[in-house]
Design an enzyme around this catalytic site. Structure first.
Site, PDB file in Angstrom:
ATOM      1  N   SER A 219     -34.203  20.275  46.859  1.00 13.10           N
ATOM      2  CA  SER A 219     -34.200  21.065  45.683  1.00 13.10           C
ATOM      3  C   SER A 219     -35.462  21.793  45.884  1.00 13.10           C
ATOM      4  O   SER A 219     -35.540  22.779  46.598  1.00 13.10           O
ATOM      5  CB  SER A 219     -34.283  19.732  44.595  1.00 13.10           C
ATOM      6  OG  SER A 219     -34.104  20.379  43.377  1.00 13.10           O
ATOM      7  N   SER A 220     -36.387  21.499  44.843  1.00 11.84           N
ATOM      8  CA  SER A 220     -37.539  22.514  44.703  1.00 11.84           C
ATOM      9  C   SER A 220     -38.451  22.343  46.161  1.00 11.84           C
ATOM     10  O   SER A 220     -38.900  23.358  46.545  1.00 11.84           O
ATOM     11  CB  SER A 220     -38.615  21.746  43.930  1.00 11.84           C
ATOM     12  OG  SER A 220     -39.919  22.453  44.012  1.00 11.84           O
TER      13      SER A 220
END
Length: 374
Positions: A219-220
């Site tokens: 994700s991030s």
């Protein structure tokens, strides 16, 4: 009370169905837009990591294969050196780092945004080890990524490489800076600079093989993986991106409501436009770029599956290869996943039918480790 045979059969069927749909350790059990099972296996609890992703963990969330139950320890590094040459190996690398547990590095060089770095050195570390940088998702921590996605350290135990777990700076909502010019620029003075400093420290002090330095994240952390490959292509030989977006796609570091256009999969650019965003991260660079492996699920409600294609366009353009795959392999590495290879294996994509945002799925990390050659 007497139950009819039909009712008894129905009750048994419900029990069997619930057991079949219970979520195992480290599986996804919730999150905005998630429609899968939410009940964890017995003994596990559903832990919210961010608005988009909850994960089944043990009650204490303790790493299952560590050799100590102590919290991460902190060690001071040896005095810094002005040379970039690795030390002459006289024994196992990083003797000051306890083996088999997560250890925080107190200082590792230029760290303008005050990120934290933790190291996992396996008991059987090689004398000339590889290095994997692992970056947590938004809302997570280095400890959570170490505990909640154990495949990386398990493979470190098996293969003898070192893992560096990064942690985003205080006040960041536990998300990496993936939008600022500083972070998107080599030596720009933000999160990417600090991560690169930790890698340089490992190369200088732990006898790490510079041909075996890799980066991965979820994700991030996946977005930051793309950024590290763009800003420091001379440090990293390859990256594995789990549920991410292309460099320069998002306009905010944290999940937005309503969703950012990039989250929704509506930011569509040409391969050249995407490639230019990578090249701007390190102006004038003309060396080899990292090989890239990109994973995304079709049921990812946090970051639309269309982001898989946009990342593929970006990195195939950077590598100057066709956007048409040279091979397609269904049911690889398991049922529901499809692998596509571009060029001579410089870019690989994996599309997971029905897979959500909580990647990597347990057992798929080995594909990335083999791709790296760790």
């Amino acid at each position: 009370m007497v139950f009819s045979p039909r009712l008894s059969a129905f009750v048994a069927l419900v029990a069997l169905t619930n057991a079949a749909t219970a979520v195992p350790m480290y599986g996804q059990c919730g999150g905005s837009g998630y429609t899968g099972p939410t009940q964890c296996d017995p003994g596990l609890v559903c832990v919210k990591l961010n608005d988009w992703y909850s994960q089944c963990q043990s009650g204490g969330a303790q790493p299952p294969v560590t050799t100590t139950s102590s919290p991460p320890v902190t060690v001071s590094p040896p005095p810094s050196t002005t040379t970039v040459a690795p030390p002459v190996a006289t024994g196992p690398p990083a003797p000051e780092i306890p083996a088999g547990q997560l250890t925080q590095l107190r200082s590792f060089g230029n760290n303008p945004s005050n990120i934290s770095m933790f190291v996992y050195k396996p008991q059987n570390v090689k004398n000339r080890p590889g290095l994997l940088v692992a970056l947590h998702p938004c809302g997570g921590t280095a400890q959570q990524y170490f505990s909640g996605f154990p495949g990386f350290r398990q493979h470190a135990d098996q293969r003898g490489f070192i893992v560096l777990y990064g942690q985003s700076p205080p006040g960041s909502s536990n998300c990496w800076d993936i939008i600022s010019t500083a972070s998107l620029t080599r030596e720009g003075g933000d999160d990417s600079t600090g991560i690169a400093s930790a890698v340089k420290y490992a190369l200088q002090n732990w006898n790490v093989d510079p041909e075996k330095v890799f980066v991965t994240g979820t994700s991030s952390g996946a977005m930051m993986t793309n950024i590290m490959a763009a800003t420091y292509p001379d440090l990293f030989k390859a990256g594995a991106v789990w549920a991410g977006t292309a460099v320069g796609c998002l306009s905010a570091n944290t999940p937005q409501f309503p969703p950012d256009p990039c989250q929704s999969g509506t930011v569509i650019r040409t391969p050249q436009e995407w490639g230019d965003r990578v090249r701007r991260a390190y102006p004038g660079y003309n060396g080899p770029w990292p090989r890239m492996q990109i994973w995304h699920g079709t049921n990812d409600f946090a970051l639309d599956h269309k982001n898989l294609a946009e990342q593929m366009k970006q990195w195939t353009n950077v590598h100057n290869i066709s956007q048409t795959p040279t091979s397609t392999s269904p049911s690889t590495p398991r049922q529901g996943w499809t692998k596509q290879v571009y060029g001579n294996g410089l870019v690989e994509t994996f599309s997971g039918q029905g897979a959500g945002h909580g990647l990597p799925e347990s057992g798929t990390e080995v594909v990335a480790m083999d791709f790296f050659g760790l």
